[in-house]
Write a protein that holds these residues in place. Structure first.
Motif, PDB file in Angstrom:
ATOM      1  N   GLN A 131       0.827  -1.205   0.000  1.00 34.30           N
ATOM      2  CA  GLN A 131       0.000   0.000   0.000  1.00 34.30           C
ATOM      3  C   GLN A 131       0.870   1.266   0.000  1.00 34.30           C
ATOM      4  N   ALA A 132       1.931   1.231   0.806  1.00 34.67           N
ATOM      5  CA  ALA A 132       2.826   2.393   0.869  1.00 34.67           C
ATOM      6  C   ALA A 132       3.465   2.646  -0.501  1.00 34.67           C
ATOM      7  N   LEU A 133       3.937   1.591  -1.140  1.00 35.69           N
ATOM      8  CA  LEU A 133       4.567   1.741  -2.459  1.00 35.69           C
ATOM      9  C   LEU A 133       3.545   2.176  -3.502  1.00 35.69           C
ATOM     10  N   HIS A 134       2.375   1.587  -3.410  1.00 32.88           N
ATOM     11  CA  HIS A 134       1.301   1.951  -4.343  1.00 32.88           C
ATOM     12  C   HIS A 134       0.986   3.450  -4.264  1.00 32.88           C
ATOM     13  N   ASN A 135       0.901   3.962  -3.033  1.00 34.78           N
ATOM     14  CA  ASN A 135       0.591   5.387  -2.864  1.00 34.78           C
ATOM     15  C   ASN A 135       1.699   6.275  -3.417  1.00 34.78           C
ATOM     16  N   LEU A 136       2.940   5.868  -3.229  1.00 35.68           N
ATOM     17  CA  LEU A 136       4.047   6.661  -3.772  1.00 35.68           C
ATOM     18  C   LEU A 136       3.935   6.749  -5.285  1.00 35.68           C
ATOM     19  N   LYS A 137       3.535   5.628  -5.889  1.00 31.83           N
ATOM     20  CA  LYS A 137       3.406   5.623  -7.348  1.00 31.83           C
ATOM     21  C   LYS A 137       2.237   6.482  -7.783  1.00 31.83           C
ATOM     22  N   SER A 138       1.117   6.340  -7.076  1.00 37.36           N
ATOM     23  CA  SER A 138      -0.038   7.111  -7.532  1.00 37.36           C
ATOM     24  C   SER A 138       0.135   8.602  -7.255  1.00 37.36           C
ATOM     25  N   ARG A 139       1.014   8.936  -6.333  1.00 31.33           N
ATOM     26  CA  ARG A 139       1.264  10.363  -6.094  1.00 31.33           C
ATOM     27  C   ARG A 139       2.413  10.898  -6.943  1.00 31.33           C
ATOM     28  N   GLY A 140       2.918  10.057  -7.833  1.00 32.28           N
ATOM     29  CA  GLY A 140       3.899  10.534  -8.795  1.00 32.28           C
ATOM     30  C   GLY A 140       5.338  10.544  -8.320  1.00 32.28           C
ATOM     31  N   TYR A 141       5.614   9.883  -7.202  1.00 33.01           N
ATOM     32  CA  TYR A 141       6.990   9.865  -6.701  1.00 33.01           C
ATOM     33  C   TYR A 141       7.808   8.698  -7.251  1.00 33.01           C
ATOM     34  N   ALA A 142       7.125   7.680  -7.752  1.00 29.73           N
ATOM     35  CA  ALA A 142       7.862   6.474  -8.134  1.00 29.73           C
ATOM     36  C   ALA A 142       7.166   5.734  -9.269  1.00 29.73           C
ATOM     37  N   LEU A 143       7.923   4.849  -9.879  1.00 30.20           N
ATOM     38  CA  LEU A 143       7.389   3.994 -10.947  1.00 30.20           C
ATOM     39  C   LEU A 143       7.928   2.589 -10.726  1.00 30.20           C
ATOM     40  N   SER A 144       7.154   1.605 -11.182  1.00 26.54           N
ATOM     41  CA  SER A 144       7.667   0.225 -11.127  1.00 26.54           C
ATOM     42  C   SER A 144       7.959  -0.245 -12.536  1.00 26.54           C
ATOM     43  N   GLN A 145       9.046  -0.984 -12.666  1.00 32.70           N
ATOM     44  CA  GLN A 145       9.357  -1.543 -13.965  1.00 32.70           C
ATOM     45  C   GLN A 145       9.823  -2.971 -13.773  1.00 32.70           C
ATOM     46  N   LYS A 146       9.346  -3.818 -14.628  1.00 31.89           N
ATOM     47  CA  LYS A 146       9.728  -5.238 -14.534  1.00 31.89           C
ATOM     48  C   LYS A 146      11.249  -5.354 -14.580  1.00 31.89           C
ATOM     49  N   GLY A 147      11.787  -6.095 -13.649  1.00 32.88           N
ATOM     50  CA  GLY A 147      13.227  -6.324 -13.644  1.00 32.88           C
ATOM     51  C   GLY A 147      14.013  -5.195 -12.999  1.00 32.88           C
ATOM     52  N   ARG A 148      13.373  -4.070 -12.790  1.00 29.02           N
ATOM     53  CA  ARG A 148      14.104  -2.941 -12.211  1.00 29.02           C
ATOM     54  C   ARG A 148      13.557  -2.592 -10.826  1.00 29.02           C
ATOM     55  N   GLY A 149      12.392  -3.073 -10.534  1.00 29.83           N
ATOM     56  CA  GLY A 149      11.775  -2.753  -9.244  1.00 29.83           C
ATOM     57  C   GLY A 149      11.123  -1.391  -9.267  1.00 29.83           C
ATOM     58  N   THR A 150      10.959  -0.819  -8.084  1.00 31.46           N
ATOM     59  CA  THR A 150      10.312   0.487  -7.979  1.00 31.46           C
ATOM     60  C   THR A 150      11.393   1.539  -7.781  1.00 31.46           C
TER      61      THR A 150
END
Ligand code: 16G
Length: 247
Positions: A56-75
């Motif tokens: 949930q914490a990581l999800h929120n960071l992504k939805s607030r524009g602080y982070a992205l996830s990429q296959k093989g690279r992580g968040t």
């Protein structure tokens, strides 16, 4: 250490606390653009929380524009969005539309007057300088919600007085015609009984409790946009804010 930084008995959700710790690390430069964030598993382990909480914490960071996830690279940390909604100040028209309601107004007065007293300070203009004053009854889905007085320094918005505010949104005109962008506002909330005029205009009981919101709203270049007072009927309106915590 991560463990001692969480308040496990408080009422601030754990995912939120973790999210705020990470945001702080990004904002203070401990985590840079492109850096990897801890994985779900690592977060769960170092904070002693469930995977769900970490996710949930990581999800929120992504939805607030602080982070992205990429296959093989992580968040990983991304460049923050230039403009975020926390500083976005909505006008009545926009606010009601957002709630799926139909906004309208009754224009009670539209006058040009000369600034004096507290208005000169709030709007940072000289005594006698021209102010556009609007008095409007603000209506949502046919129900009168508020009585509003707006004071706008014409010095910065020449010609604004010629707009017909019977149906126009003030903020829309300021944005589209003058390129105004709001940066912040000082607001004061207080309760007081309705005046006789207010109880008639809003069709509410005499002495009904009103919620007054006074504000001075500023542009990004620190030039005042408006000094306003909106008086809402307490039974039809309440105010809420999200209070940020410091971790
Ligand atoms: C809001 C503002 C008011 C502003 C109006 C513009 C508060 C308390 N008041 O009601 O100051 O004049 O919006 O609305 O936030 P408009 O764009 O629909 O004219």
């Amino acid at each position: 250490s991560p463990l001692s930084s969480l308040d496990k008995d408080g009422f601030i959700p754990l995912y939120y606390q973790i999210q705020q710790v990470l945001i702080e690390q990004i904002q203070t430069g401990k985590l840079l653009v492109g850096d990897c964030l801890p994985s779900e598993y690592e977060l769960a382990r170092s904070y002693q929380v469930s995977r769900m909480t970490a996710r949930q914490a990581l999800h929120n960071l992504k939805s607030r524009g602080y982070a992205l996830s990429q296959k093989g690279r992580g968040t990983y940390v991304t460049r923050p969005k230039l403009e975020k909604n926390i500083m976005y100040l909505r006008g009545f028209t926009e606010d009601m539309k957002q709630r799926g309601m139909m906004p309208s107004s009754r224009l009670l007065a539209q006058t040009v007057l000369s600034a004096k007293g507290v208005l000169t300070e709030q709007l940072r203009v000289e005594e006698g300088s021209a102010i556009l004053q609007l008095r409007r009854l603000r209506i949502a889905d046919g129900t009168p919600m508020a009585l509003e007085e707006s004071n706008i320094p014409l010095k910065h918005y020449p010609g604004l007085e010629r707009t017909d505010f019977t149906s126009e949104s003030l903020y829309k005109v300021l944005r589209n015609k003058y390129g105004v962008r709001a940066a912040w506002a000082d607001e004061v909330l207080e309760a007081s009984p309705a005046t006789l005029e207010e109880s008639e205009l809003l069709s509410i009981p005499k002495n009904a409790i009103m919620l007054s919101i006074s504000r001075v709203i500023m542009r990004t270049d620190e030039i005042p946009i408006e000094a306003a007072c909106s008086r809402y009927y307490g039974n039809r309106y309440r105010a809420s804010i999200r209070v940020p915590t410091t971790t």
